[in-house]
Design a protein around this motif. Structure first.
Motif, short mmCIF file in Angstrom:
data_model
loop_
_atom_site.label_atom_id
_atom_site.label_comp_id
_atom_site.label_asym_id
_atom_site.label_seq_id
_atom_site.Cartn_x
_atom_site.Cartn_y
_atom_site.Cartn_z
N TYR A 1 0.84 -1.20 0.00
CA TYR A 1 0.00 0.00 0.00
C TYR A 1 0.87 1.26 0.00
N LEU B 1 0.77 4.67 1.60
CA LEU B 1 0.12 5.49 2.61
C LEU B 1 0.90 6.79 2.78
N MET C 1 -2.79 10.92 6.42
CA MET C 1 -4.02 10.12 6.46
C MET C 1 -4.52 9.97 7.89
N GLU D 1 -9.22 6.56 7.33
CA GLU D 1 -8.81 6.47 5.93
C GLU D 1 -7.87 5.28 5.72
N ASP E 1 -9.94 2.04 5.96
CA ASP E 1 -10.74 1.88 4.74
C ASP E 1 -9.89 1.35 3.58
N LYS E 2 -8.70 1.88 3.46
CA LYS E 2 -7.82 1.49 2.36
C LYS E 2 -7.36 0.04 2.51
N LYS F 1 -10.44 -2.30 1.87
CA LYS F 1 -10.86 -2.33 0.46
C LYS F 1 -9.79 -2.94 -0.45
N GLN G 1 -6.97 -1.48 -1.51
CA GLN G 1 -6.51 -0.51 -2.51
C GLN G 1 -4.98 -0.49 -2.55
N LYS H 1 -1.06 -0.67 -3.88
CA LYS H 1 -0.26 0.04 -4.87
C LYS H 1 -0.01 -0.88 -6.06
#
Length: 341
Positions: free
Chosen positions: A86, A88, A92, A96, A99-100, A103, A105, A107
């Motif tokens: 990720y 980050l 943040m 946040e 959530d990332k 989910k 999300q 890289k």
């Protein structure tokens, strides 16, 4: 006096409550730093939010691991953590970040493989894109039978079956993940209708890809591919050797220095179509969709020869006499003029 003590106690409780609220507000609403402070954060397979909280605190992305874990638990997402890399940043907020991570999300990294690259060029590109994997592993993968599932039985390498395209994949991907992604894209492009069109012309699956790879290397002009294909189909029907330079280059790839010499044209290799008859034993590059289409759908023409004009296009001929004139006009004459200058 007693009344005064009660008032003081209430005041202290209020102060503590206000302080706690201030601390909570700092944790929840105020980031630790600036969004400009980027941090690459790895969540390994099987990692827990408890462990992740400690690592986030160590990287100064959150203040209090315990509060972070309590929030995760309150949201009932303890088991929803997705592994991966990720991106980050210190700006943040905890919500946040959660959530990332939930989910997934992660890289992603991208790399592009141009049409007509061979497997060794692709191995070099993959080595540069995924530095955590040694170059030797990529090169070994190109000839590793464990990646041959679904290939024609004549295939002895991945040459021709790594589809040229732009790929988006996680930066810590394994060799297998990348190879399978490229193989899957090839399978999607190499449709059954293409196979049937090739078989109708007497070409096996492997021969279709082999011919397409030669067409790909001979021209970068889309409009010329069907006509280049026609020349090769016509020569194959007449029993003429293909006599195409890219196959010679492939046969001497390890020592090729950018120039083809007369001795190279005369030196036998399994890929030297000046020496062998018919198609070489396998592809010499990885063809794109247009080249695959051209291989099974040649232009209706009687051309048997072509020569480069020096601008990326070609002059086509039916008769050898006309071809020799074109060779002089577009190859020999300009060469002599350059030498005089």
């Amino acid at each position: 006096m007693k009344k005064l003590l009660v008032l003081l106690s209430v005041f202290v409780v209020l102060l503590v409550a206000m302080g706690a609220a201030g601390v909570a507000g700092t944790w929840w609403f105020v980031p630790l730093g600036s969004p400009a402070t980027k941090v690459e954060f790895e969540v390994s397979e099987g990692a827990t939010f408890s462990r992740v909280a400690e690592e986030l605190a160590a990287k100064e992305l959150i203040r209090w691991p315990l509060a972070f874990k309590m929030y995760v638990k309150s949201q009932r997402v303890e088991t929803a953590l997705k592994p991966g890399t990720y991106e980050l940043h210190a700006g943040m907020l905890p919500k946040e970040i959660v959530d990332k991570l939930v989910k997934g999300q992660i890289k992603m990294t991208s790399f592009a493989i141009p049409e007509g690259w061979n497997m060794w060029q692709i191995a070099d590109r993959l080595s540069a894109t995924f530095p955590h994997i040694p170059e030797a592993e990529w090169k070994a993968a190109m000839t590793d039978p464990k990646f041959f599932e679904g290939l024609p039985k004549d295939a002895t390498t991945l040459e021709g079956y790594l589809f040229p395209d732009t790929y988006v994949i996680r930066p810590k991907a394994t060799v297998g993940e990348v190879i399978r992604a490229m193989r899957k894209t090839f399978d999607q492009a190499f449709t059954e209708s293409l196979v049937q069109a090739g078989e109708a012309r007497g070409l096996s699956r492997h021969q279709i890809v082999t011919l397409a790879s030669i067409i790909e290397k001979e021209t970068g002009r889309g409009e010329e591919r069907p006509r280049i294909s026609a020349v090769f189909h016509n020569r194959l029907k007449k029993g003429m050797r293909l006599q195409t330079d890219p196959t010679v280059i492939y046969g001497i790839w390890e020592r090729y220095d950018g120039n083809i010499r007369k001795k190279d044209l005369l030196t036998p290799t399994p890929y030297n179509t000046y020496v062998i008859s018919g198609l070489p034993p396998g592809p010499i590059a990885n063809p794109g969709r247009a080249a695959l289409e051209a291989a099974v759908n040649p232009l209706a023409s009687s051309d048997l020869y072509f020569v480069g004009k020096g601008d990326g296009s070609h002059q086509f001929s039916i008769r050898l006499e006309d071809h020799n004139k074109a060779v002089y006009e577009y190859q020999v004459k300009p060469f002599r003029e350059r030498k005089i200058r």
